[in-house]
Each structure stands twice: as C-alpha cells, then as structure tokens.
Design an enzyme around this catalytic site. Structure first.
Site, short mmCIF file in Angstrom:
data_model
loop_
_atom_site.label_atom_id
_atom_site.label_comp_id
_atom_site.label_asym_id
_atom_site.label_seq_id
_atom_site.Cartn_x
_atom_site.Cartn_y
_atom_site.Cartn_z
N ASN A 14 104.35 -46.82 88.70
CA ASN A 14 103.37 -46.52 89.76
C ASN A 14 102.77 -47.80 90.33
O ASN A 14 102.54 -47.90 91.53
CB ASN A 14 102.27 -45.59 89.23
N HIS A 109 97.39 -38.87 87.52
CA HIS A 109 97.72 -38.06 86.34
C HIS A 109 98.86 -37.11 86.70
O HIS A 109 98.84 -36.51 87.78
CB HIS A 109 96.48 -37.28 85.87
N GLU A 143 84.54 -38.24 81.72
CA GLU A 143 85.41 -37.34 80.97
C GLU A 143 86.87 -37.63 81.34
O GLU A 143 87.18 -37.87 82.52
CB GLU A 143 85.07 -35.90 81.39
C1 GAR Z 1 102.73 -41.69 84.89
O1 GAR Z 1 103.44 -40.48 84.91
C2 GAR Z 1 101.24 -41.45 84.99
O2 GAR Z 1 100.91 -40.38 85.85
C3 GAR Z 1 100.90 -41.13 83.57
O3 GAR Z 1 101.66 -42.03 82.81
C4 GAR Z 1 102.84 -42.37 83.52
C5 GAR Z 1 102.91 -43.87 83.64
O4 GAR Z 1 104.13 -44.29 84.20
N1 GAR Z 1 99.48 -41.25 83.32
C6 GAR Z 1 98.79 -40.47 82.49
O5 GAR Z 1 99.30 -39.61 81.80
C7 GAR Z 1 97.30 -40.73 82.46
N2 GAR Z 1 96.59 -39.69 81.76
P1 GAR Z 1 104.24 -45.73 84.86
O6 GAR Z 1 103.71 -46.75 83.85
O7 GAR Z 1 105.71 -45.92 85.10
O8 GAR Z 1 103.43 -45.73 86.15
#
Ligand code: GAR
Length: 210
Positions: A14, A109, A143
């Site tokens: 991301n 998320h 939260e």
């Molecule tokens: C992504 O899917 C993001 O939405 C999630 O972790 C992944 C990171 O991928 N985040 C969460 O679950 C936060 N609660 P990335 O490092 O390749 O962006």
C-alpha cells in the site's frame, strides 16, 4: 503538495501504491518519509529504491510503547509531514499518539468496517459467509480499526475463496482506494463534520472501483 509520512511494518504494497500515485504531477501529496517499527520490513527496500527517506524505530517488548511513539513522532515532525498514513502498520498506537495526530492520521483496513476489525480479517469474513467484503480508509481513533470512514470499496467473495485468494483480490482494490482517499484528505475535500466524513464532490461511483 502536502508532506506525508507512511508508517509500515512489513511488505509495504500500500505504501508503494501511495508512492506511485504521488509521482503524478497533479497529486496533492508528497511522501517525505517511510517509517517502520521493524528493521526487516520489506517495504523499507521498496521505499529506498524509490528514493524516499526511511527510518526504523525499533523498540520492542514491555514498556517500549512510549519510546517507540516518541521516536516516531519526532522523526515524523522532523520530516515536516502533516499527515500520517498507516499502511500495514501492525502495532497498536496509544490514545496519546492518536490524539497528537488527531484528524491527521489515516489507516487502511481490509474489510468493510465496522465489520471484521483486527487481525485475520479474511479468515473471519469467510467463516461468516459474507458475499461482499472490501476495504476501508478511515481517520484513526483510539479504538483499533475504528474512526470516521473516508472511502470504502466493495469486493465480491466467492465460495471458492481461501483467505489468500480473497486477500489478493481485496489488496488490488486497496491499492486504488488509498491514493484516492489521500487525495481527498490532502485537498481538504474530505471534511470531518462531527464524527462523520463529508466529501465535497460526488464520489457515488466509487464502488465501481472494485
Ligand atoms: C493490507 O491488507 C492492510 O489493509 C492490512 O495489512 C495489509 C498490509 O499489506 N492492514 C491491517 O490489517 C490493519 N489492521 P501491505 O504491507 O502490503 O500494504
């Protein structure tokens, strides 16, 4: 262009999508820092290769939260960033840190919040048998995985999906939605009114993104 810091813990896909989007001359934000709480985060290499400044703030274990957050806030302030994007940042932030960056801290998320906050999102979506899931970009509140929603996009779930296939389909949409959300925030078009976000333009075609 609004200076932005991105906080990561791992792969950083991301983050890479935000960096890529910010290369467009009309993109309203510039990525000035990528900060990781883990020295082994893959995303650090990606950021360096893209010519973005990186920092590692590596405090682990009991009682390390304060040191981590002070280090992170100082590094981010030094970078001049005015907005922080959490992108796969997997460490809980204290209410103090969230308050310090109030309305300037956003997160992505991989579910349609308020459904499935927390970890193992896709496993839980499959267990619940939902036929649509998606992703959410929101302003961060104390939260976990909670706060005013900026943008969401829907992704269909197939009975053939595993957590891996679903994660992959949602991730591809995350990469489109996060730059869009940052664009709205950086241009002031996503405005907080109480605890809801009003968007000063018609974005009702957003679900078509999926
Ligand atoms: C992504 O899917 C993001 O939405 C999630 O972790 C992944 C990171 O991928 N985040 C969460 O679950 C936060 N609660 P990335 O490092 O390749 O962006």
């Amino acid at each position: 262009r609004v200076p932005v810091a991105i906080m990561i813990s791992g792969r950083g896909s991301n983050m890479a999508a935000l960096v890529e989007a910010s290369r467009a001359p009309d993109f309203p934000a510039e990525i000035v820092l990528v900060l990781s709480n883990r020295p082994d985060a893959k995303g650090l290499e990606t950021a360096s290769a893209a010519g973005i400044a990186t920092e590692v703030i590596d405090y682990r274990g009991k009682g390390s939260r304060k040191a981590f957050e002070e280090g992170a806030s100082s590094a981010i302030e030094r970078s001049g960033a005015e907005i922080i994007c959490l992108a796969g940042f997997m460490r809980l932030l204290s209410p103090g840190f969230v308050e310090r960056w109030h309305d300037r801290l956003i997160n992505i998320h991989p579910s349609l919040l308020p459904a499935f906050p927390g970890l193992n999102t896709h496993e839980r979506a499959l267990e619940a048998g939902v036929k649509i899931t998606g992703c959410t970009v929101h302003f961060v509140r104390a939260e976990m995985d909670n706060g005013p929603i900026i943008v969401q996009a829907a992704v269909p779930v197939s009975h053939k999906d595993t957590a891996e296939t679903l994660a992959k389909r949602v991730l591809a949409v995350e990469h489109r939605v996060y730059p869009l959300a940052l664009r709205l925030v950086a241009t002031g078009r996503a405005r907080l009114v109480g605890d809801r976000v009003f968007i000063d333009e018609d974005v009702t075609d957003l679900p078509a993104l999926a």
